[in-house]
Design an enzyme around this catalytic site. Structure first.
Site, PDB file in Angstrom:
ATOM      1  N   TYR A   1       6.768  50.306  31.365  1.00 39.60           N
ATOM      2  CA  TYR A   1       5.599  50.887  30.704  1.00 39.60           C
ATOM      3  C   TYR A   1       5.988  51.810  29.550  1.00 39.60           C
ATOM      4  O   TYR A   1       5.315  51.857  28.530  1.00 39.60           O
ATOM      5  CB  TYR A   1       4.734  51.653  31.710  1.00 39.60           C
ATOM      6  CG  TYR A   1       3.838  50.725  32.484  1.00 39.60           C
ATOM      7  CD1 TYR A   1       2.936  49.898  31.810  1.00 39.60           C
ATOM      8  CD2 TYR A   1       3.890  50.655  33.872  1.00 39.60           C
ATOM      9  CE1 TYR A   1       2.110  49.031  32.515  1.00 39.60           C
ATOM     10  CE2 TYR A   1       3.075  49.786  34.574  1.00 39.60           C
ATOM     11  CZ  TYR A   1       2.181  48.977  33.887  1.00 39.60           C
ATOM     12  OH  TYR A   1       1.374  48.120  34.580  1.00 39.60           O
TER      13      TYR A   1
ATOM     14  N   GLU B   1      18.200  40.779  59.514  1.00 46.90           N
ATOM     15  CA  GLU B   1      17.398  40.364  58.358  1.00 46.90           C
ATOM     16  C   GLU B   1      15.932  40.731  58.543  1.00 46.90           C
ATOM     17  O   GLU B   1      15.276  41.197  57.614  1.00 46.90           O
ATOM     18  CB  GLU B   1      17.543  38.833  58.163  1.00 46.90           C
ATOM     19  CG  GLU B   1      16.638  38.279  57.070  1.00 46.90           C
ATOM     20  CD  GLU B   1      16.455  36.762  57.166  1.00 46.90           C
ATOM     21  OE1 GLU B   1      17.217  36.102  57.879  1.00 46.90           O
ATOM     22  OE2 GLU B   1      15.520  36.260  56.509  1.00 46.90           O
TER      23      GLU B   1
ATOM     24  N   ASP C   1      18.014  34.476  60.084  1.00 52.63           N
ATOM     25  CA  ASP C   1      17.437  33.226  60.556  1.00 52.63           C
ATOM     26  C   ASP C   1      18.495  32.126  60.499  1.00 52.63           C
ATOM     27  O   ASP C   1      19.410  32.174  59.676  1.00 52.63           O
ATOM     28  CB  ASP C   1      16.262  32.798  59.659  1.00 52.63           C
ATOM     29  CG  ASP C   1      15.013  33.615  59.945  1.00 52.63           C
ATOM     30  OD1 ASP C   1      14.970  34.300  60.986  1.00 52.63           O
ATOM     31  OD2 ASP C   1      14.092  33.576  59.097  1.00 52.63           O
TER      32      ASP C   1
END
Lengths: 391, 522
Positions: free
Chosen positions: A107, A209, A261
């Site tokens: 910005y 995770e 996973d």
């Protein structure tokens, strides 16, 4: 009273160091202009082809190939302008004792250039940058160009890593005991290098995770019972989490285990901790943990392996309940992984081949579903004690 | 060339044209008004530029009275030409085929009878006499005539003649006719004609007042005149039976050898003797004594006689690059214009020169096809474009591929073609289209390709320049931002950095420099 008077001494030192490097690195641009030479920046390429795996150090590193960003090259002029704009905004923020986020930088630098097109003389409008992706990209260029990382320039990003364990740290002027966080956890700060480790009583670091599984283990008192520092990256690890884990590993010599996973994306998350990522390869030296261990979940944990003489942790009926059919993109990703040099080890090839043969995947939550007790008191401790991990 | 004389022996030429007025372009009131203006303007141009005078021509049309066929119009054309000596005025304006010599001279009108046709047509339709006022160069007097044509006898009838003192000392001719016309239906044509005439006569000042009271002024934009057309004898290769008969008749008393020498270019005594020998014509014969078979053989031998210089072209009046470019620029205000005049060439024993000009960009209207301006002996050819030789060269399928020359339609392109010759091979009696004579076609194509190559270079150069300008702006617009950034870090004066960067940028630009940043960044 100015904001900066609250800053710790550590901050002030970091600021001065970063200011100095920025000042010196970009001074060449000013010199060139003043002496009437075309200004340019020579920056290492951040491309896949310039990402190199170093097997000895087990790191993904940025190669030596560079490109020139010359202001008088019409294709590079805008990027050149953006790079200098970004550098000057960071420089000002550092001077003013601020802690901008990357969104703030976006910005601050974003405004409209109004100009006259020739020969039509019609008025054109153009933003210095439109998307944050553009400002983020030049920020990465500046990190590579100056060899100063954003954390060292006191730039904050949204961090999601959390940690609990028998660990006392100093952050800013406060000492925090990470064993007294109640049901919550300590949010790893964006500038982990400004943390001091005061006291530790742990045997290893366990990175999960999934945030949900992290919370379950935390509430079950896993870290207290097994003297672990428990960390979650809540998905793809951010830089601060990786740096924090790296420091625990490097400075406190704590073995580091990762549980993700059981699918190619999970495997890759582990590899990011261990060797670094392709997009941020220039940070690997600071962020990677070459001796991080992949604890699970392995394909061979689900199905066992006659080749490894390994029994499965799940029964046939449990498997049926917990596994999910792999999607096309999972298969594709697994094939890509198989070709990455850092997955070329025999052990990883066994896991990837098993995945490609079975074409199924498993989430960590599924193991917790078998029973938190199984996960906390059997699966994790057993695997660590028998050394069933991939290095 | 008074080739036609022989044909009209039995009836008066005036009578013949009266019965066949469409041949001369006077088929209806609309066409007639246009043709009247055209013939008089062309006469005026010939009377000025052929004599080294920069033309100033005033044309005025006033509506006098509405009649069922259209309206009575008074057409006045005034020029600053040499002014015909008063004794020739009646014949020049009121006797058809008034001509004495069998010489070739490139002029606008083919038979020199255009103005007479206008007079004749006016007389037939309104019964009013033509008014002709002349003042030859250095004449102390101004002579005014009121003329009619005796159609049966083909003789001028002078109805009135006055002489006044030439107080202003000017010279030139004023022709005033009252004729039936149709302005509404000829307006477009007349304007187009004047505009196209102005293109190839930028050295002329032309003022036009139309019946509605509008004035149109074509200012003179160049002070240079084309070389005047000079007379030349016919070339043996260009001879035909009719011309040969006329020539022989005009020299009937002379020995044929002498006659040939003095009537043809490139024929000396030796050549004349060889020709006669080949044609088996006795040297002692007089020109008037040749039999019809002998004339035919003579023509055949002369047409095929090889050992002779090609026809001269130095008598042709071509416009030249400078005038064509000036004309195109004046009328179309293009960003680019060029032209070339080819070297003289020959077809069927006639010398000709082809000139081609192009105008591109600027205020030239963008169109799907090039705007073609065709000229023959400086006369604009307005109609029948489709059957003209130029059209063949530009044929979309077999003709020139403009893409090769970096022109992609729609594009702002004007193509001007000018053929000048002692004999233009018109297609048909309308004299609006040139036949596709291979030699002429090939010259037009070569000329066109040559100017298009120049255009291509210009377009490419222009494109490079445009790209450079765009590139310069693409970089320059960021200069203040870079300067401000450096100023934030190093406390330097951003103005100083901007100036240095702009200098650097400008030093890299070949064809374009940015004067100041404030002209780019707002």
């Amino acid at each position: 009273m100015s904001v900066s008077s609250y800053s710790s001494k550590v901050d002030v030192k970091a600021r001065e160091a970063a200011l100095k490097v920025l000042y010196e690195k970009f001074y060449a641009v000013l010199e060139k202009i003043l002496s009437g030479e075309p200004p340019k920046l020579v920056i290492k390429k951040r491309t896949l082809s310039n990402t190199i795996y170093e097997p000895e150090r087990k790191l993904l590193l940025l190669g030596e190939s560079v490109f020139e960003r010359s202001f008088l090259d019409v294709r590079e002029a805008k990027k050149f302008m953006q790079t200098l704009l970004m550098a000057s905004i960071i420089y000002e923020a550092l001077s003013n004792g601020e802690y901008p986020t990357i969104r703030d930088l976006y910005y601050r630098g974003k405004h409209t250039i109004r100009y006259r097109k020739l020969p039509s003389k019609s008025v054109g409008e153009e933003n210095t940058w439109d998307e944050q992706a553009e400002s983020d990209s030049v920020l990465r260029d500046i990190e590579v160009f100056t060899n100063v990382l954003r954390e060292e320039m006191l730039i904050l990003s949204k961090e999601k890593g959390k940690v609990v364990g028998n660990l006392k740290i100093r952050s800013g002027d406060d000492v925090i005991d990470l064993s007294k966080m109640g049901h919550g956890a300590y949010s790893i700060e964006p500038t982990p290098d400004l943390i001091d480790f005061i006291e530790v009583d742990a045997e290893y670091v366990l990175v999960i995770e999934k945030d949900a599984v992290f919370q379950q283990l935390h509430r079950a008192g896993f870290w207290r019972k097994y003297r672990a520092v428990l960390i979650t990256s809540a998905g793809q690890p951010d830089r601060a989490t990786r740096r924090f884990v790296r420091r625990l590993n490097e400075e406190l010599k704590l073995p580091t285990y990762v549980i993700s996973d059981s699918d190619p994306y999970g495997f890759y998350i582990y590899s990011v901790f261990k060797t670094g990522s392709i997009t941020l390869s220039y940070e690997s030296e600071r962020l990677a943990i070459p001796n991080a261990r992949f604890l699970g979940v392995m394909m061979t944990d689900i199905f066992g392996s006659s080749k490894l003489n390994k029994k499965p942790y799940l029964t046939e009926s449990e498997r049926k309940n917990f596994i999910i059919r792999a999607k096309e993109r999972d298969i594709k990703r697994a094939k890509e992984l198989k070709e990455y040099p850092w997955f070329k080890s025999e052990r990883w090839q066994v896991e990837l081949d098993e995945f490609l043969e079975r074409r199924v995947k498993l989430e960590i939550e599924a193991l917790a579903g078998k029973g938190l007790k199984f996960l906390a008191d059997k699966y994790i401790p057993d695997k660590i004690s028998v050394g069933d991990w991939i290095e | 060339m008074a080739v036609v004389e022989e044909n009209f022996k039995s009836i008066s030429p005036a009578e013949f044209f009266y019965k066949n007025k469409e041949i001369a372009g006077f088929s209806n009131p609309a066409r007639a008004l246009y043709q009247t203006v055209r013939e008089l303007v062309e006469n005026s141009l010939d009377a000025t530029e052929n004599h080294g005078i920069l033309p100033t021509i005033k044309v005025s049309i006033r509506e006098l009275e509405v009649v069922p066929e259209g309206a009575y119009y008074e057409v006045v054309v005034e020029d600053n030409g040499i002014g015909i000596p008063p004794k020739y005025v009646p014949q020049a304006f009121a006797q058809l085929l008034f001509s004495s010599k069998y010489v070739l001279r490139q002029s606008r009108g083919m038979f020199g009878l255009g103005a007479k046709m206008a007079v004749l047509y006016a007389q037939i339709t309104t019964g009013q006499p033509a008014e002709v006022i002349v003042s030859p160069i250095r004449s102390k007097h101004v002579y005014s005539f009121k003329l009619k044509i005796d159609i049966k006898e083909n003789k001028p009838v002078v109805l009135g003649f006055t002489t006044t003192s030439n107080i202003l000392g000017g010279h030139g001719t004023i022709v005033k006719l009252v004729t039936i016309g149709d302005w509404t239906r000829s307006r477009q044509r007349i304007y187009e004609y004047l505009k196209r005439t102005a293109v190839v006569a930028p050295y002329a000042e032309i003022v036009f007042r139309d019946p509605e009271g509008n004035y149109l002024l074509f200012e003179r934009s160049i002070e240079k005149l084309p070389p005047p057309a000079r007379e030349a004898l016919p070339h043996p290769h260009g001879i035909d039976l009719e011309t040969m008969r006329s020539i022989l008749k005009s020299i009937s008393d002379k020995p044929v050898v002498e006659g040939l020498v003095e009537s043809f270019q490139g024929v000396g005594r030796t050549t004349a003797l060889r020709i006669l020998e080949e044609a088996r014509i006795g040297v002692e014969k007089r020109a008037g004594e040749l039999s019809e078979p002998e004339i035919e053989t003579l023509v055949r031998v002369m047409k095929n006689y090889r050992d002779i210089k090609p026809p001269r072209a130095d008598h042709l009046s071509y416009l030249g690059k400078e005038i064509i470019v000036a004309g195109l620029k004046k009328i179309f205000e293009p960003e680019f214009a060029t032209a070339i005049s080819r070297k003289p060439s020959v077809y069927e024993g006639q010398a000709f020169i082809v000139e081609v000009g192009v105008a591109y960009g600027g205020k030239v209207p963008v169109a799907e096809k090039p705007l073609i301006l065709r000229y023959a002996n400086k006369i604009p050819l307005l109609y029948d474009e489709g059957s003209d030789v130029v059209y063949k060269v530009l044929d979309e399928k077999k003709g020139i591929d403009f893409k090769v020359y970096e022109v992609e339609f729609p594009a702002p392109l004007v193509i001007l073609t000018h053929i000048c010759s002692t004999k233009i091979p018109y297609r048909g009696v309308g004299k609006e289209a040139v036949a596709d004579v291979p030699e002429i076609e090939s010259e037009i194509e070569s000329a066109l390709r040559e100017v298009l190559r120049e255009l291509r270079s210009y377009v490419l150069q222009k494109r490079r320049e445009l790209e450079e300008i765009e590139k310069a702006v693409a970089i320059a617009k960021y200069i203040p931002e870079v300067a401000e950034s450096l100023s934030r870090m190093y406390r330097v004066n951003p103005q100083e950095i901007s100036v240095k960067l702009l200098d650097l940028l400008n030093s890299r630009m070949k064809s374009f420099k940015i004067g100041s940043l404030s002209s780019i960044v707002m």
